[in-house]
Design a protein around this motif. Sequence first.
Motif, PDB file in Angstrom:
ATOM      1  N   LEU A  49       0.964  -1.002  -0.085  1.00 26.95           N
ATOM      2  CA  LEU A  49      -0.074   0.119  -0.084  1.00 26.95           C
ATOM      3  C   LEU A  49       0.872   1.454   0.002  1.00 26.95           C
ATOM      4  O   LEU A  49       0.290   2.227  -0.593  1.00 26.95           O
ATOM      5  CB  LEU A  49      -1.107  -0.161   1.258  1.00 26.95           C
ATOM      6  N   GLU A  50       2.090   1.212   0.856  1.00 25.73           N
ATOM      7  CA  GLU A  50       2.791   2.308   0.982  1.00 25.73           C
ATOM      8  C   GLU A  50       3.614   2.375  -0.549  1.00 25.73           C
ATOM      9  O   GLU A  50       3.726   3.487  -0.893  1.00 25.73           O
ATOM     10  CB  GLU A  50       3.770   2.271   1.938  1.00 25.73           C
ATOM     11  N   THR A  51       3.642   1.613  -1.174  1.00 20.41           N
ATOM     12  CA  THR A  51       4.495   1.731  -2.648  1.00 20.41           C
ATOM     13  C   THR A  51       3.247   2.120  -3.643  1.00 20.41           C
ATOM     14  O   THR A  51       3.507   2.931  -4.354  1.00 20.41           O
ATOM     15  CB  THR A  51       5.090   0.370  -2.976  1.00 20.41           C
ATOM     16  N   THR A  52       2.117   1.242  -3.662  1.00 22.72           N
ATOM     17  CA  THR A  52       1.315   1.771  -4.751  1.00 22.72           C
ATOM     18  C   THR A  52       0.319   2.956  -4.571  1.00 22.72           C
ATOM     19  O   THR A  52       0.003   3.561  -5.470  1.00 22.72           O
ATOM     20  CB  THR A  52       0.309   0.657  -4.908  1.00 22.72           C
ATOM     21  N   LEU A  53       0.044   3.279  -3.322  1.00 22.81           N
ATOM     22  CA  LEU A  53      -0.837   4.267  -3.059  1.00 22.81           C
ATOM     23  C   LEU A  53      -0.435   5.642  -3.603  1.00 22.81           C
ATOM     24  O   LEU A  53      -1.316   6.348  -4.392  1.00 22.81           O
ATOM     25  CB  LEU A  53      -1.013   4.573  -1.707  1.00 22.81           C
ATOM     26  N   PRO A  54       0.808   6.104  -3.793  1.00 21.35           N
ATOM     27  CA  PRO A  54       1.291   7.399  -4.444  1.00 21.35           C
ATOM     28  C   PRO A  54       1.107   7.065  -5.889  1.00 21.35           C
ATOM     29  O   PRO A  54       0.816   8.067  -6.527  1.00 21.35           O
ATOM     30  CB  PRO A  54       2.828   7.382  -4.045  1.00 21.35           C
ATOM     31  N   LEU A  55       1.388   5.850  -6.405  1.00 21.70           N
ATOM     32  CA  LEU A  55       1.247   5.404  -7.805  1.00 21.70           C
ATOM     33  C   LEU A  55      -0.134   5.845  -8.263  1.00 21.70           C
ATOM     34  O   LEU A  55      -0.461   6.248  -9.364  1.00 21.70           O
ATOM     35  CB  LEU A  55       1.822   4.283  -8.202  1.00 21.70           C
ATOM     36  N   ARG A  56      -0.914   5.176  -7.322  1.00 20.44           N
ATOM     37  CA  ARG A  56      -2.446   5.273  -7.846  1.00 20.44           C
ATOM     38  C   ARG A  56      -2.924   6.622  -7.583  1.00 20.44           C
ATOM     39  O   ARG A  56      -3.689   7.210  -8.568  1.00 20.44           O
ATOM     40  CB  ARG A  56      -3.235   4.387  -6.815  1.00 20.44           C
ATOM     41  N   LEU A  57      -2.473   7.267  -6.778  1.00 23.18           N
ATOM     42  CA  LEU A  57      -3.109   8.619  -6.599  1.00 23.18           C
ATOM     43  C   LEU A  57      -2.444   9.793  -7.979  1.00 23.18           C
ATOM     44  O   LEU A  57      -3.358  10.460  -8.292  1.00 23.18           O
ATOM     45  CB  LEU A  57      -2.581   9.585  -5.240  1.00 23.18           C
ATOM     46  N   LEU A 109      -3.506   0.887 -15.128  1.00 24.57           N
ATOM     47  CA  LEU A 109      -3.037  -0.208 -14.288  1.00 24.57           C
ATOM     48  C   LEU A 109      -3.286   0.281 -12.759  1.00 24.57           C
ATOM     49  O   LEU A 109      -3.591  -0.519 -11.939  1.00 24.57           O
ATOM     50  CB  LEU A 109      -1.521  -0.247 -14.387  1.00 24.57           C
ATOM     51  N   TYR A 110      -3.459   1.597 -12.539  1.00 15.35           N
ATOM     52  CA  TYR A 110      -3.783   1.906 -11.271  1.00 15.35           C
ATOM     53  C   TYR A 110      -5.032   2.629 -10.887  1.00 15.35           C
ATOM     54  O   TYR A 110      -5.319   3.207  -9.756  1.00 15.35           O
ATOM     55  CB  TYR A 110      -2.544   3.084 -10.975  1.00 15.35           C
ATOM     56  N   VAL A 111      -6.065   2.637 -11.819  1.00 22.61           N
ATOM     57  CA  VAL A 111      -7.320   3.222 -11.460  1.00 22.61           C
ATOM     58  C   VAL A 111      -8.322   1.873 -11.745  1.00 22.61           C
ATOM     59  O   VAL A 111      -8.078   0.740 -12.215  1.00 22.61           O
ATOM     60  CB  VAL A 111      -7.652   4.303 -12.518  1.00 22.61           C
ATOM     61  N   SER A 112      -9.432   2.121 -11.253  1.00 21.92           N
ATOM     62  CA  SER A 112     -10.558   1.181 -11.436  1.00 21.92           C
ATOM     63  C   SER A 112     -11.098   1.113 -13.062  1.00 21.92           C
ATOM     64  O   SER A 112     -10.691   1.911 -13.743  1.00 21.92           O
ATOM     65  CB  SER A 112     -11.879   1.533 -10.641  1.00 21.92           C
ATOM     66  N   SER A 113     -11.603  -0.129 -13.307  1.00 20.49           N
ATOM     67  CA  SER A 113     -11.948  -0.527 -14.654  1.00 20.49           C
ATOM     68  C   SER A 113     -13.103   0.528 -15.040  1.00 20.49           C
ATOM     69  O   SER A 113     -13.228   1.092 -16.134  1.00 20.49           O
ATOM     70  CB  SER A 113     -12.545  -1.763 -14.624  1.00 20.49           C
ATOM     71  N   GLN A 114     -14.080   0.886 -14.330  1.00 26.48           N
ATOM     72  CA  GLN A 114     -14.981   2.065 -14.453  1.00 26.48           C
ATOM     73  C   GLN A 114     -14.359   3.310 -14.731  1.00 26.48           C
ATOM     74  O   GLN A 114     -14.683   3.926 -15.504  1.00 26.48           O
ATOM     75  CB  GLN A 114     -15.815   2.004 -13.200  1.00 26.48           C
ATOM     76  N   ALA A 115     -13.418   3.740 -14.086  1.00 31.35           N
ATOM     77  CA  ALA A 115     -12.744   5.202 -14.327  1.00 31.35           C
ATOM     78  C   ALA A 115     -12.153   5.096 -15.577  1.00 31.35           C
ATOM     79  O   ALA A 115     -12.092   6.086 -16.522  1.00 31.35           O
ATOM     80  CB  ALA A 115     -11.705   5.405 -13.161  1.00 31.35           C
ATOM     81  N   TRP A 116     -11.436   4.095 -15.971  1.00 30.08           N
ATOM     82  CA  TRP A 116     -10.871   4.016 -17.257  1.00 30.08           C
ATOM     83  C   TRP A 116     -11.810   3.808 -18.400  1.00 30.08           C
ATOM     84  O   TRP A 116     -11.557   4.374 -19.396  1.00 30.08           O
ATOM     85  CB  TRP A 116      -9.853   2.573 -17.347  1.00 30.08           C
ATOM     86  N   ALA A 117     -13.058   3.092 -18.331  1.00 30.41           N
ATOM     87  CA  ALA A 117     -14.015   3.130 -19.285  1.00 30.41           C
ATOM     88  C   ALA A 117     -14.355   4.535 -19.489  1.00 30.41           C
ATOM     89  O   ALA A 117     -14.533   4.741 -20.670  1.00 30.41           O
ATOM     90  CB  ALA A 117     -15.043   2.055 -18.775  1.00 30.41           C
ATOM     91  N   GLN A 174     -12.060   8.336  -3.335  1.00 30.77           N
ATOM     92  CA  GLN A 174     -12.413   8.320  -1.984  1.00 30.77           C
ATOM     93  C   GLN A 174     -12.212   7.045  -1.428  1.00 30.77           C
ATOM     94  O   GLN A 174     -12.195   6.950  -0.099  1.00 30.77           O
ATOM     95  CB  GLN A 174     -13.963   8.776  -1.820  1.00 30.77           C
ATOM     96  N   HIS A 175     -12.070   6.074  -2.159  1.00 31.39           N
ATOM     97  CA  HIS A 175     -11.820   4.712  -1.516  1.00 31.39           C
ATOM     98  C   HIS A 175     -10.485   4.610  -0.862  1.00 31.39           C
ATOM     99  O   HIS A 175     -10.202   3.736  -0.135  1.00 31.39           O
ATOM    100  CB  HIS A 175     -11.599   3.684  -2.643  1.00 31.39           C
ATOM    101  N   PHE A 176      -9.356   5.543  -0.970  1.00 29.75           N
ATOM    102  CA  PHE A 176      -8.379   5.546  -0.433  1.00 29.75           C
ATOM    103  C   PHE A 176      -8.127   6.088   0.806  1.00 29.75           C
ATOM    104  O   PHE A 176      -7.194   5.959   1.707  1.00 29.75           O
ATOM    105  CB  PHE A 176      -7.049   6.343  -1.291  1.00 29.75           C
ATOM    106  N   PHE A 177      -9.182   6.905   1.144  1.00 31.67           N
ATOM    107  CA  PHE A 177      -9.308   7.781   2.233  1.00 31.67           C
ATOM    108  C   PHE A 177     -10.434   7.400   3.137  1.00 31.67           C
ATOM    109  O   PHE A 177     -11.585   7.065   2.684  1.00 31.67           O
ATOM    110  CB  PHE A 177      -9.261   9.372   2.051  1.00 31.67           C
TER     111      PHE A 177
END
Length: 177
Positions: A49-57, A109-117, A174-177
């Motif tokens: 989580l510490e590694t991927t959270l910044p990438l996802r944000l 790779l870092y966002v939800s399928s819905q967001a990418w769609a 918002q799922h991250f916070f």
Amino acid sequence: MDTLTNFIIDVLKFVLAGTAVVYIAWQIIKPELQKANQSGLLDLKKASLETTLPLRLQAYERLALFIERINPSNMLVRVHVAGTTVREIQQFLISEIRTEHQHNITQQLYVSSQAWAVINRIKEDTISLINNTAAGLSPEASSVELSKVILTHLANLDENPYDAGLMLLKHDMQHFF
């Protein structure tokens, strides 16, 4: 009884005693091993989580920027060149949109399928809007005419698709916070 029978009985006694000792030891050690395994998994999840959270944000930030950059009300002002024709600006705008999309393609790779769609849908709808608007105008008309028609169309929409896309990205984050 003969010695072979006594030997087999003694071996069976030792095997049963050894099995009982191993079983009891396993029952004592098993909870500790499970606790250590759970702790290791939690540490691994935390490190992940510490590694991927910044990438996802960062991915959500880049996609929000993508939406803003291909929003015709922003893009038409940014890329306007005086004296261009509808055909020239149409080709340039579509090229810009596709380049922006290709630049951000790995963010899926870092966002939800819905967001990418939604990102893909906004891209395709923007290209269609430009193409359909250009088709209704003379190819040699001024690019200002194309801009006016596109901006008028966007102003007449009940819901701005670019604002809706940004809202979805914000909601998704918002799922991250």
